[in-house]
Enzyme design. Structure first.
Site, PDB file in Angstrom:
ATOM      1  N   ASP A 188       1.032  -1.557   0.004  1.00  0.00           N
ATOM      2  CA  ASP A 188      -0.093   0.277  -0.361  1.00  0.00           C
ATOM      3  C   ASP A 188       0.497   1.011   0.446  1.00  0.00           C
ATOM      4  O   ASP A 188       0.361   2.513   0.623  1.00  0.00           O
ATOM      5  CB  ASP A 188      -0.742   0.057   1.275  1.00  0.00           C
ATOM      6  CG  ASP A 188      -2.181   0.912   0.628  1.00  0.00           C
ATOM      7  OD1 ASP A 188      -2.270   0.739   0.068  1.00  0.00           O
ATOM      8  OD2 ASP A 188      -3.056   1.415   1.324  1.00  0.00           O
TER       9      ASP A 188
ATOM     10  N   ASP B  79      -4.944  -5.345  12.559  1.00  0.00           N
ATOM     11  CA  ASP B  79      -4.558  -3.886  12.396  1.00  0.00           C
ATOM     12  C   ASP B  79      -3.967  -3.190  13.658  1.00  0.00           C
ATOM     13  O   ASP B  79      -4.217  -2.017  12.650  1.00  0.00           O
ATOM     14  CB  ASP B  79      -5.565  -3.850  10.907  1.00  0.00           C
ATOM     15  CG  ASP B  79      -5.960  -4.827  10.088  1.00  0.00           C
ATOM     16  OD1 ASP B  79      -5.120  -5.353   9.765  1.00  0.00           O
ATOM     17  OD2 ASP B  79      -7.079  -4.923  10.231  1.00  0.00           O
TER      18      ASP B  79
END
Length: 557
Positions: free
Chosen positions: A273, A495
């Site tokens: 990302d 996360d």
């Protein structure tokens, strides 16, 4: 590793430098080397190292210098940030190269036109007895094909410890190096060598079947700029690029190049990302933290350095991350993203491209396929593309995006041998909320909301998502252009923390408010973030997330 003493130049001015040339690996006509320069003179503010190959060697790509070659003559010139060397200071530069025939070292190095001494005392190579040498395995087109996957014992034990978890506990998952501390390891987290040693053991137990291990590099300076906080080790303002190179990439590359691991197929997933923040429109709430990153140019430089260091290791397969359809699928992002990846991966430059393939949906949640509609579907005269959820994106799922983006990458200069890997670890979207048929509504927004597999309110939601399930189990060559479905993100690993004061947090990982289940994104109307409650800090085991993924797995277990 072979170190070679370089003789002093006769009949020249007194030596003002010392050079040590060290081959770090050498296999099948390709090799890597480091060159250490010791400055013995008063301060210099720029340097130019030159040498001549005795044979057919060529420098294919290098680091810490601008490299060029004309015939057999090689030149390495300092970069803007490392030209000054005080007396007694040293610098190490390096390169990956190729050759035919023999591969003897250069006999002479000159720094700014003056011959350099060899190391003092000389370093004598120590040969390693090898009465029955085993040839290195040939590099294959698809490292996942015909191979078993590495099973991380730590993740496997955590998965098996949950109710029903034994059904997937032997599945291969990625090893995330998202901290410098992960390289050496800690008392509770195995280091890179520990994983590779275990992979060698598993490989030996597999007999003749090769073994593929996925290593994820994820520690850019000011990484994850689309998020509210960066959770990496390095900051751009604090010499982050140099720190990333020397403290992070170089140690990883050195370990991966160890001959002890040459039988493994090592897939290196490079910086998940990193791409969207460089190509998405500026001035938005999502990209505000990315604007300093763009201005610095750090991300492309850092990623290119990692590729340079890893690509030349014969059994390492570099897969550069290409984000997902929810970031790159829009027409304004699609082409620029491919062109940027081509420039970083040397698809349009001299020498070989530095990339074997690309990953998409890494650690994300986007559905593999949306079976009941595409972006071009029309309901009652209105294109699905115009709906609130699709929001003018040209893609609605990862498989169609990955295949189309692969074609665009080939058009940008990459060879047609590149393949895509889709992370399917958390995008199953099964369970009772999964639609069984397309909606019959004639309202296009209602049709999409009732027909879609991906149950997120928006594809921008990313932290510990509610309602998700395990996706397709890892397998090679599942669709045209796709090297593999893989579990790159270990399912059940958090996360981020649900609250700022979550403990334990021994590494003081910053808190991102998007992981708070009560958070609502100010995106026009307020949009819920859909994070699960009571999550531990990033990287820790999150039982509730794993149990949800297990219950909602699609295909079902």
């Amino acid at each position: 590793m072979v170190a070679v003493a370089v003789p002093a130049l006769a009949a020249m001015p007194p030596a003002t430098c010392r050079v040590t040339y060290v081959k770090t690996w050498d296999s099948s006509g390709r090799f890597g080397a480091n060159i250490t320069i010791d400055n013995m003179a008063p301060r210099i503010t720029s340097w130019r190292l030159t040498f001549t190959w005795p044979g057919t060697q060529r420098v294919d790509n290098g680091w810490y210098a601008t490299w060029s070659q004309s015939g057999r003559n090689v030149t390495a010139v300092n970069l803007p940030y490392n030209g000054t060397l005080d007396q007694g200071q040293r610098i190490t530069i390096g390169f990956n190269g190729s050759y035919t025939g023999t591969n003897a070292p250069p006999a002479l190095f000159l720094l700014n036109g003056v011959g350099c001494l060899g190391p003092n005392p000389p370093v004598t190579p120590t040969p390693t007895p090898s009465p029955t040498p085993t040839p290195d395995p040939a590099r294959v087109d698809n490292p996942y094909a015909g191979a078993d996957g590495y099973v991380d014992p730590t993740w496997s034990a955590a998965a098996a410890g949950e109710p029903g978890g034994a059904a997937v506990a032997r599945t291969s998952t990625g090893v995330w190096l998202d901290r410098v501390s992960r390289i050496a390891g800690t008392s509770s987290v195995p280091g890179l060598r520990a994983h590779l040693d275990e992979a060698v053991r598993q490989d030996a137990a597999n007999g003749a079947t090769p073994l593929t291990i996925q290593i994820v590099l994820n520690d850019l300076p000011d990484r994850n700029c689309l998020r509210y906080v960066s959770t990496g080790d390095f900051a751009i303002a604090a010499d982050g690029l140099d720190q990333y190179r020397t403290r992070y990439v170089d140690p990883i590359a050195s370990i991966l190049a160890d001959p002890a691991y040459r039988r493994l197929r090592i897939v290196a997933v490079v910086e998940p990302d990193f791409l969207p923040g460089l190509v998405m429109p500026t001035g938005t709430m999502y990209t505000i933290h990315c604007e300093p990153v763009r201005a610095s140019g750090v991300y492309p430089l850092a990623v290119r350095y990692a590729l340079n260091r890893l690509y030349g290791i014969p059994n390492v397969y570099t897969y550069l991350d290409a984000s997902n359809h929810g970031r790159i699928g829009w027409a304004d992002n699609f082409g620029p993203a491919a062109e940027l990846l081509a420039s970083i991966g040397n698809a349009t430059g001299d020498g070989l491209p530095l990339v074997h393939g690309f990953t998409v949906n890494t650690a994300e949640w986007a559905a593999l396929t949306e079976p009941f509609f595409t972006a071009s579907t029309v309901i009652s005269g209105t294109p699905v593309k115009w709906t609130r959820w699709v929001d003018w994106n040209d893609y609605v799922d990862e498989l169609s995006f990955a295949q189309a983006f692969r074609n665009r990458l080939i058009a940008a200069g990459f060879p047609p041998t590149i393949g895509m890997v889709i992370d399917t670890s958390r995008n199953g979207w099964g369970g009772p909320a999964r639609p069984r048929a397309p909606s019959t509504s004639t309202d296009v927004n209602t049709f999409v909301d009732q027909s879609r597999m991906d149950r997120r309110v928006t594809v921008a939601n990313w932290c510990n998502q509610t309602g998700t399930g395990l996706g397709e189990r890892p397998r090679a060559d599942p669709a045209p252009g796709i090297d593999a479905y893989a579990w790159i993100k270990p399912p059940g690993v958090s996360d981020g923390a649900a609250a700022a004061d979550v403990v334990p947090n021994p590494e003081n990982i910053p808190y991102d408010q998007r992981c708070n289940p009560l958070f609502q994104e100010p995106r026009g109307a307020y949009v819920p973030g859909q994070a699960l409650p009571n999550a531990p800090v990033e990287g820790q085991w999150f039982p509730a997330l794993f149990r949800q993924l297990l219950a909602n797995a699609y295909p079902p277990l």
